[in-house]
Design an enzyme around this catalytic site. Structure first.
Site, PDB file in Angstrom:
ATOM      1  N   LYS A  22       0.842  -1.220   0.000  1.00 41.02           N
ATOM      2  CA  LYS A  22       0.000   0.000   0.000  1.00 41.02           C
ATOM      3  C   LYS A  22       0.870   1.260   0.000  1.00 41.02           C
ATOM      4  O   LYS A  22       0.689   2.155  -0.822  1.00 41.02           O
ATOM      5  CB  LYS A  22      -0.899  -0.002   1.243  1.00 41.02           C
ATOM      6  CG  LYS A  22      -1.598   1.323   1.498  1.00 41.02           C
ATOM      7  CD  LYS A  22      -2.526   1.272   2.692  1.00 41.02           C
ATOM      8  CE  LYS A  22      -1.948   1.794   3.976  1.00 41.02           C
ATOM      9  NZ  LYS A  22      -1.665   3.231   4.008  1.00 41.02           N
ATOM     10  N   ASN A  23       1.817   1.300   0.909  1.00 44.30           N
ATOM     11  CA  ASN A  23       2.580   2.541   1.060  1.00 44.30           C
ATOM     12  C   ASN A  23       3.585   2.764  -0.068  1.00 44.30           C
ATOM     13  O   ASN A  23       4.090   3.868  -0.234  1.00 44.30           O
ATOM     14  CB  ASN A  23       3.301   2.560   2.416  1.00 44.30           C
ATOM     15  CG  ASN A  23       2.327   2.752   3.568  1.00 44.30           C
ATOM     16  OD1 ASN A  23       1.138   2.954   3.340  1.00 44.30           O
ATOM     17  ND2 ASN A  23       2.817   2.664   4.787  1.00 44.30           N
ATOM     18  N   ARG A  92      -5.506  10.587   4.000  1.00 40.81           N
ATOM     19  CA  ARG A  92      -4.503  11.584   4.304  1.00 40.81           C
ATOM     20  C   ARG A  92      -3.397  11.634   3.252  1.00 40.81           C
ATOM     21  O   ARG A  92      -2.875  12.698   2.936  1.00 40.81           O
ATOM     22  CB  ARG A  92      -3.898  11.239   5.666  1.00 40.81           C
ATOM     23  CG  ARG A  92      -3.101  12.326   6.244  1.00 40.81           C
ATOM     24  CD  ARG A  92      -2.255  11.830   7.359  1.00 40.81           C
ATOM     25  NE  ARG A  92      -0.890  12.259   7.121  1.00 40.81           N
ATOM     26  CZ  ARG A  92      -0.447  13.457   7.382  1.00 40.81           C
ATOM     27  NH1 ARG A  92      -1.225  14.343   7.943  1.00 40.81           N
ATOM     28  NH2 ARG A  92       0.791  13.801   7.102  1.00 40.81           N
ATOM     29  N   CYS A 116      -6.354  12.332  12.486  1.00 43.65           N
ATOM     30  CA  CYS A 116      -7.001  11.031  12.406  1.00 43.65           C
ATOM     31  C   CYS A 116      -6.776  10.347  13.738  1.00 43.65           C
ATOM     32  O   CYS A 116      -6.134  10.901  14.621  1.00 43.65           O
ATOM     33  CB  CYS A 116      -6.469  10.222  11.237  1.00 43.65           C
ATOM     34  SG  CYS A 116      -4.804   9.659  11.482  1.00 43.65           S
ATOM     35  N   ARG A 121      -1.273  14.438  12.992  1.00 42.42           N
ATOM     36  CA  ARG A 121      -0.776  14.311  11.625  1.00 42.42           C
ATOM     37  C   ARG A 121      -0.874  15.606  10.806  1.00 42.42           C
ATOM     38  O   ARG A 121      -1.592  15.676   9.800  1.00 42.42           O
ATOM     39  CB  ARG A 121      -1.487  13.165  10.901  1.00 42.42           C
ATOM     40  CG  ARG A 121      -1.377  11.862  11.653  1.00 42.42           C
ATOM     41  CD  ARG A 121      -1.863  10.698  10.860  1.00 42.42           C
ATOM     42  NE  ARG A 121      -0.855  10.202   9.937  1.00 42.42           N
ATOM     43  CZ  ARG A 121      -1.026   9.132   9.167  1.00 42.42           C
ATOM     44  NH1 ARG A 121      -2.157   8.482   9.203  1.00 42.42           N
ATOM     45  NH2 ARG A 121      -0.083   8.728   8.346  1.00 42.42           N
ATOM     46  N   PRO A 122      -0.136  16.626  11.218  1.00 42.38           N
ATOM     47  CA  PRO A 122      -0.142  17.874  10.441  1.00 42.38           C
ATOM     48  C   PRO A 122       0.597  17.715   9.102  1.00 42.38           C
ATOM     49  O   PRO A 122       1.227  16.672   8.868  1.00 42.38           O
ATOM     50  CB  PRO A 122       0.608  18.853  11.347  1.00 42.38           C
ATOM     51  CG  PRO A 122       1.419  18.012  12.263  1.00 42.38           C
ATOM     52  CD  PRO A 122       0.745  16.674  12.379  1.00 42.38           C
ATOM     53  N   VAL A 123       0.528  18.739   8.249  1.00 45.71           N
ATOM     54  CA  VAL A 123       1.233  18.668   6.956  1.00 45.71           C
ATOM     55  C   VAL A 123       2.240  19.810   6.822  1.00 45.71           C
ATOM     56  O   VAL A 123       2.649  20.163   5.729  1.00 45.71           O
ATOM     57  CB  VAL A 123       0.230  18.688   5.762  1.00 45.71           C
ATOM     58  CG1 VAL A 123      -0.611  17.418   5.762  1.00 45.71           C
ATOM     59  CG2 VAL A 123      -0.651  19.921   5.772  1.00 45.71           C
ATOM     60  N   ASP A 124       2.634  20.374   7.967  1.00 47.65           N
ATOM     61  CA  ASP A 124       3.532  21.529   7.940  1.00 47.65           C
ATOM     62  C   ASP A 124       4.874  21.239   7.263  1.00 47.65           C
ATOM     63  O   ASP A 124       5.419  22.096   6.562  1.00 47.65           O
ATOM     64  CB  ASP A 124       3.738  22.090   9.356  1.00 47.65           C
ATOM     65  CG  ASP A 124       4.135  21.019  10.369  1.00 47.65           C
ATOM     66  OD1 ASP A 124       3.868  19.828  10.103  1.00 47.65           O
ATOM     67  OD2 ASP A 124       4.716  21.361  11.407  1.00 47.65           O
ATOM     68  N   ASP A 305       3.846   1.087  12.075  1.00 51.75           N
ATOM     69  CA  ASP A 305       2.675   0.397  11.523  1.00 51.75           C
ATOM     70  C   ASP A 305       2.552  -1.041  12.030  1.00 51.75           C
ATOM     71  O   ASP A 305       1.500  -1.655  11.879  1.00 51.75           O
ATOM     72  CB  ASP A 305       2.728   0.402   9.985  1.00 51.75           C
ATOM     73  CG  ASP A 305       2.363   1.766   9.422  1.00 51.75           C
ATOM     74  OD1 ASP A 305       1.884   2.625  10.178  1.00 51.75           O
ATOM     75  OD2 ASP A 305       2.567   1.979   8.210  1.00 51.75           O
ATOM     76  N   ILE A 327       6.620   7.577  17.071  1.00 53.82           N
ATOM     77  CA  ILE A 327       6.302   8.279  15.819  1.00 53.82           C
ATOM     78  C   ILE A 327       4.952   9.008  15.890  1.00 53.82           C
ATOM     79  O   ILE A 327       4.853  10.190  15.557  1.00 53.82           O
ATOM     80  CB  ILE A 327       6.303   7.305  14.609  1.00 53.82           C
ATOM     81  CG1 ILE A 327       7.592   6.484  14.555  1.00 53.82           C
ATOM     82  CG2 ILE A 327       6.090   8.070  13.295  1.00 53.82           C
ATOM     83  CD1 ILE A 327       8.867   7.243  14.286  1.00 53.82           C
ATOM     84  N   ARG A 397      -9.022  -0.616   4.088  1.00 56.69           N
ATOM     85  CA  ARG A 397      -8.203   0.442   3.491  1.00 56.69           C
ATOM     86  C   ARG A 397      -6.811  -0.080   3.126  1.00 56.69           C
ATOM     87  O   ARG A 397      -6.167   0.468   2.230  1.00 56.69           O
ATOM     88  CB  ARG A 397      -8.047   1.599   4.479  1.00 56.69           C
ATOM     89  CG  ARG A 397      -9.206   2.564   4.525  1.00 56.69           C
ATOM     90  CD  ARG A 397      -8.833   3.783   5.339  1.00 56.69           C
ATOM     91  NE  ARG A 397      -7.463   4.142   5.092  1.00 56.69           N
ATOM     92  CZ  ARG A 397      -6.557   4.444   6.034  1.00 56.69           C
ATOM     93  NH1 ARG A 397      -6.892   4.446   7.284  1.00 56.69           N
ATOM     94  NH2 ARG A 397      -5.330   4.760   5.699  1.00 56.69           N
TER      95      ARG A 397
END
Ligand code: UD1
Length: 427
Positions: A22-23, A92, A116, A121-124, A305, A327, A397
């Site tokens: 997936k990743n 995300r 989530c 889980r920011p996107v900065d 994970d 993490i 998912r």
């Protein structure tokens, strides 16, 4: 709602293949936007997140065709620069479309994906790297717009080795003139896979898998054909499932070289592991051993994970174990669900202390996130009696068909569509 029922305590035996990663596939699908032609991906897992990424690409104007596990993406003509809000909310990783989209179109719009259940889980980091690359980024009411006319290669530096931000920066840098040097990169295998995929397009990068990656800004030159590697997290989940049931399984199509810490941790729990090329055989011990300390870390450390699945597994290892999550701040939600099954887990900040008598009992529990849901299925496979894991849409998912796979290994697992059906069965 999508629930799964498991009758536990049946040892798993047999051989199955591992699904595509997936990743690894998600950034490759995003990167297909860099190519004014056709991309072919093989071994693409049939999972919800992939369908979501297909939706994003199609809304941008790409034509996507799927035949089994083969996917072709024709991105010759794109007619939109805006990532559809519907998909941003669902997934995300939609954020990683920003880099390739702006590189291709000179403009890209998305929305803030929000938090989530595993953390904020920011996107900065993503936004900062795009700015450092010389792009204009405006953020207003949750909308993020990135614009660029021409931009030059430069030096970028990550303050934390974020996987997604590294991937985004690599893909955005493809659109720059000249070379971009990215320092402080994540070293995860999926980044190596992304760069190997880009190479098939004729895009040169250097240093993937190390902390410094160089990207030469250039146009793609070839229609890439690429086989997605096996999913190291799905493989780890299935091996843990065999371990908790006292079984013996063989997995094929495993990216063995990417799984060192997971395989070592399974060995430390008493499992016998044998590897040969892309095959892994696991023989479970009679009694699992606890782990005095397991800490998640960026690659090559133990993957976050895998943490929930190991949390479940250690609930079946008599004695005391400890896990520290470094993490994501909110990744012990599954502990409360495992407690319904009789587990004793003390969570303090980012540490979990597990005290186990080696047994769990079946119960009704709820999947809070993708890996947490898989962990509950693993727990259910080893628990006494019946477990119902509710809200398994999360699991879909990322896992192609965990029910069929577990059944093939001899487990008693079935999907129950709604709770009423379950009540009838229970009655
Ligand atoms: C990817 C994986 C996910 C895995 C994670 C860590 C995909 C699709 N997902 O997620 O399965 O759990 O790597 O191995 O590949 N962070 C910020 N700001 C940012 C970006 C990240 O603060 O802009 C923080 C996150 O909140 C988290 C940490 O950095 O605490 C690591 O996140 P990151 O490596 O970016 O994870 P993802 O790429 O989202």
């Amino acid at each position: 709602m999508n629930d799964i029922q498991i009758l536990g305590k049946i040892p798993l035996y047999g051989e199955i293949s591992t699904q595509g990663s997936k990743n690894a596939v998600l950034p490759m699908m995003a990167a297909s936007l860099l190519h004014r032609g056709t991309t072919t991906l093989m071994n693409v897992p049939c999972i919800e997140d992939v369908s979501c990424m297909v939706g994003i690409l199609e809304k941008l104007g790409a034509k996507v065709a799927r035949e089994g596990r083969q996917m072709t993406i024709d991105a010759s003509c794109l007619d939109s620069c805006e990532i559809s809000l519907d998909y941003v909310r669902k997934m995300r990783s939609s954020i990683m479309v920003l880099g390739p989209l702006v590189a291709r179109m000179g403009q890209a719009v998305t929305h803030y994906p929000g938090g989530c259940s595993i953390g904020k889980r920011p996107v900065d980091y993503h936004v900062q790297l795009l700015r450092d690359l010389g792009l204009t980024v405006t953020e207003e009411d949750g909308r993020i717009e990135v614009k660029a006319d021409r931009y030059e290669g430069t030096e970028l530096s990550l303050c934390f080795p974020s996987v997604g931000a590294t991937e985004n920066a690599i893909m955005a840098a493809v659109g720059a003139r000249g070379e971009t040097v990215i320092r402080g990169c994540a070293r995860e295998p999926e980044i190596v896979e992304l760069c190997c995929f880009l190479a098939k397009m004729g895009i040169e990068t250097l240093g993937a898998g190390s902390g410094t990656i160089r990207v030469r800004g250039q146009r793609s030159r070839k229609d890439p054909i690429y086989r997605v590697c096996g999913d190291r997290i799905a493989a780890g989940t299935y091996l843990a499932a065999a371990a908790v049931t006292g079984g013996e399984i063989c997995l094929t199509d495993v990216p063995v070289s990417y799984m060192d810490t997971t395989l070592r941790a399974l060995c430390a729990c008493g499992c016998l592991i044998m590897t040969e090329n892309d095959r892994v055989r696991l023989q479970a011990p009679k009694v699992l051993k606890p782990l005095s300390y397991l800490e998640t870390a960026v690659y090559p450390g133990f993957p976050t994970d895998m943490q929930s699945v190991f949390l479940a597994m250690l609930c079946l290892a008599p004695g005391e174990s400890r896990i520290r999550e470094t993490i994501f701040e909110g990744r012990f939600e599954t502990a409360a669900e495992l407690a319904h099954m009789g587990a004793y887990i003390e969570v303090k900040e980012n540490c979990a202390r597990i005290v186990s008598d080696g047994r769990l009992k079946g119960a009704q529990v709820t999947a809070r996130d993708l890996r947490g849901g898989a962990a509950l299925i693993v727990a259910g496979l080893a628990a006494e009696g019946r477990t119902v894991v509710k809200e398994c849409d999360h699991v879909d998912r990322g896992y192609e068909d965990i029910i069929t796979d577990m059944r093939q290994l001899g487990a008693s697992v079935e999907r129950i569509r709604d709770t009423k059906a379950h009540r009838n069965m229970a009655g």
